[in-house]
Design a protein around this motif. Structure first.
Motif, PDB file in Angstrom:
ATOM      1  N   PRO A  91      42.289 -78.301   3.288  1.00  0.00           N
ATOM      2  CA  PRO A  91      41.837 -77.758   2.005  1.00  0.00           C
ATOM      3  C   PRO A  91      41.017 -76.469   2.113  1.00  0.00           C
ATOM      4  N   ARG A  92      40.145 -76.379   3.097  1.00  0.00           N
ATOM      5  CA  ARG A  92      39.320 -75.166   3.220  1.00  0.00           C
ATOM      6  C   ARG A  92      40.181 -73.951   3.529  1.00  0.00           C
ATOM      7  N   GLY A  93      41.117 -74.118   4.421  1.00  0.00           N
ATOM      8  CA  GLY A  93      42.018 -73.011   4.750  1.00  0.00           C
ATOM      9  C   GLY A  93      42.866 -72.602   3.557  1.00  0.00           C
ATOM     10  N   LEU A  94      43.329 -73.595   2.814  1.00  0.00           N
ATOM     11  CA  LEU A  94      44.153 -73.292   1.642  1.00  0.00           C
ATOM     12  C   LEU A  94      43.347 -72.560   0.573  1.00  0.00           C
ATOM     13  N   ILE A  95      42.104 -72.989   0.338  1.00  0.00           N
ATOM     14  CA  ILE A  95      41.253 -72.299  -0.640  1.00  0.00           C
ATOM     15  C   ILE A  95      40.975 -70.868  -0.182  1.00  0.00           C
ATOM     16  N   ARG A  96      40.811 -70.655   1.121  1.00  0.00           N
ATOM     17  CA  ARG A  96      40.588 -69.302   1.636  1.00  0.00           C
ATOM     18  C   ARG A  96      41.767 -68.381   1.345  1.00  0.00           C
ATOM     19  N   ALA A  99      42.115 -68.530  -3.260  1.00  0.00           N
ATOM     20  CA  ALA A  99      41.088 -67.854  -4.065  1.00  0.00           C
ATOM     21  C   ALA A  99      41.339 -66.342  -4.162  1.00  0.00           C
ATOM     22  N   PRO A 100      41.585 -65.638  -3.058  1.00  0.00           N
ATOM     23  CA  PRO A 100      41.856 -64.205  -3.192  1.00  0.00           C
ATOM     24  C   PRO A 100      43.160 -63.908  -3.930  1.00  0.00           C
ATOM     25  N   VAL A 101      44.166 -64.764  -3.738  1.00  0.00           N
ATOM     26  CA  VAL A 101      45.434 -64.555  -4.445  1.00  0.00           C
ATOM     27  C   VAL A 101      45.224 -64.708  -5.949  1.00  0.00           C
ATOM     28  N   VAL A 102      44.517 -65.745  -6.349  1.00  0.00           N
ATOM     29  CA  VAL A 102      44.231 -65.960  -7.780  1.00  0.00           C
ATOM     30  C   VAL A 102      43.420 -64.786  -8.328  1.00  0.00           C
ATOM     31  N   LEU A 103      42.455 -64.304  -7.561  1.00  0.00           N
ATOM     32  CA  LEU A 103      41.662 -63.155  -8.006  1.00  0.00           C
ATOM     33  C   LEU A 103      42.553 -61.934  -8.236  1.00  0.00           C
ATOM     34  N   MET A 128      37.285 -55.801 -14.219  1.00  0.00           N
ATOM     35  CA  MET A 128      37.589 -56.132 -12.827  1.00  0.00           C
ATOM     36  C   MET A 128      36.330 -56.568 -12.079  1.00  0.00           C
ATOM     37  N   VAL A 129      35.217 -55.897 -12.334  1.00  0.00           N
ATOM     38  CA  VAL A 129      33.953 -56.309 -11.713  1.00  0.00           C
ATOM     39  C   VAL A 129      33.595 -57.720 -12.174  1.00  0.00           C
ATOM     40  N   MET A 130      33.798 -57.988 -13.472  1.00  0.00           N
ATOM     41  CA  MET A 130      33.540 -59.342 -13.988  1.00  0.00           C
ATOM     42  C   MET A 130      34.389 -60.371 -13.249  1.00  0.00           C
ATOM     43  N   HIS A 131      35.688 -60.076 -13.070  1.00  0.00           N
ATOM     44  CA  HIS A 131      36.570 -61.030 -12.401  1.00  0.00           C
ATOM     45  C   HIS A 131      36.101 -61.324 -10.983  1.00  0.00           C
ATOM     46  N   VAL A 132      35.724 -60.286 -10.252  1.00  0.00           N
ATOM     47  CA  VAL A 132      35.271 -60.486  -8.878  1.00  0.00           C
ATOM     48  C   VAL A 132      33.994 -61.334  -8.860  1.00  0.00           C
ATOM     49  N   ALA A 136      33.675 -65.143  -7.320  1.00  0.00           N
ATOM     50  CA  ALA A 136      32.704 -65.463  -6.266  1.00  0.00           C
ATOM     51  C   ALA A 136      31.781 -66.597  -6.703  1.00  0.00           C
ATOM     52  N   LEU A 137      31.324 -66.544  -7.944  1.00  0.00           N
ATOM     53  CA  LEU A 137      30.458 -67.609  -8.452  1.00  0.00           C
ATOM     54  C   LEU A 137      31.193 -68.942  -8.519  1.00  0.00           C
ATOM     55  N   THR A 138      32.431 -68.907  -8.973  1.00  0.00           N
ATOM     56  CA  THR A 138      33.212 -70.134  -9.111  1.00  0.00           C
ATOM     57  C   THR A 138      33.412 -70.807  -7.756  1.00  0.00           C
ATOM     58  N   VAL A 139      33.787 -70.028  -6.756  1.00  0.00           N
ATOM     59  CA  VAL A 139      33.974 -70.598  -5.422  1.00  0.00           C
ATOM     60  C   VAL A 139      32.646 -71.165  -4.905  1.00  0.00           C
ATOM     61  N   THR A 140      31.550 -70.462  -5.162  1.00  0.00           N
ATOM     62  CA  THR A 140      30.234 -70.940  -4.714  1.00  0.00           C
ATOM     63  C   THR A 140      29.852 -72.245  -5.409  1.00  0.00           C
ATOM     64  N   VAL A 141      29.977 -72.277  -6.735  1.00  0.00           N
ATOM     65  CA  VAL A 141      29.612 -73.487  -7.490  1.00  0.00           C
ATOM     66  C   VAL A 141      30.502 -74.657  -7.089  1.00  0.00           C
ATOM     67  N   PHE A 142      31.811 -74.439  -7.048  1.00  0.00           N
ATOM     68  CA  PHE A 142      32.715 -75.532  -6.697  1.00  0.00           C
ATOM     69  C   PHE A 142      32.489 -75.991  -5.253  1.00  0.00           C
ATOM     70  N   SER A 143      32.207 -75.060  -4.356  1.00  0.00           N
ATOM     71  CA  SER A 143      31.957 -75.438  -2.954  1.00  0.00           C
ATOM     72  C   SER A 143      30.739 -76.339  -2.825  1.00  0.00           C
ATOM     73  N   ARG A 144      29.730 -76.067  -3.639  1.00  0.00           N
ATOM     74  CA  ARG A 144      28.507 -76.876  -3.575  1.00  0.00           C
ATOM     75  C   ARG A 144      28.655 -78.208  -4.300  1.00  0.00           C
ATOM     76  N   LEU A 145      29.325 -78.187  -5.441  1.00  0.00           N
ATOM     77  CA  LEU A 145      29.403 -79.408  -6.247  1.00  0.00           C
ATOM     78  C   LEU A 145      30.642 -80.244  -5.970  1.00  0.00           C
ATOM     79  N   LEU A 146      31.678 -79.606  -5.501  1.00  0.00           N
ATOM     80  CA  LEU A 146      32.929 -80.302  -5.171  1.00  0.00           C
ATOM     81  C   LEU A 146      33.344 -79.920  -3.755  1.00  0.00           C
TER      82      LEU A 146
END
Length: 153
Positions: A91-96, A99-103, A128-132, A136-146
């Protein structure tokens, strides 16, 4: 900004210790935390862009639009994250990779707004700045909570 980081850390620690790490409750908490933090940051980026000359009427910079878009993206993102978390062999490798592809895919509509003349290129750059930032925030929040396991199987 350190106070914001401390607040996010406290909120994510409390949420991760007070809910099941694999249940619907933890996913809902992750979505809510992500929506609140990401909407606030996106709104501030929008205010900065407007201060720098982006037309104030740009719909995507308005709080209701930001809230709806970020809520929908967070729910979809949490669903995808949960599937990867449960089913992916690595899962970690797949998210790596994902996440950039979705961005990058999320930037396509922004470019189309500029190419189509619907938004100024300044507005497109702000989006575009908002999306980046939100990614980044989404990956951080999900990484900590999920948190993702290192691998399955």
């Amino acid at each position: 900004m350190a106070a914001s980081s401390d607040s996010l850390s406290a909120a994510t620690h409390h949420a991760s210790t007070s809910t099941s790490r694999s249940g619907v409750g933890s996913v809902a908490v992750a979505v809510v935390v992500n929506v609140v933090v990401s909407t606030l940051v996106a709104f501030l980026i929008g205010r900065l862009a407007i201060a720098l000359g982006v037309p104030a009427g740009t719909m995507q910079y308005q709080l209701p639009a930001l809230l709806v878009i970020i809520l929908l993206a967070s729910v979809i993102g949490a669903a995808g994250w949960s599937i990867v978390r449960r089913r992916a062999r690595h899962p970690r490798g797949l998210i790596r990779v994902l996440a950039p592809v979705v961005l990058v895919v999320s930037l396509v509509p922004d470019v189309l707004l500029g190419v189509g003349g619907v938004a100024t290129w300044g507005a497109v750059a702000g989006l575009m700045v908002m999306h980046v930032a939100v990614a980044a925030l989404t990956v951080t929040v999900f990484s900590r909570l999920l948190p993702l396991p290192h691998h399955h199987g």
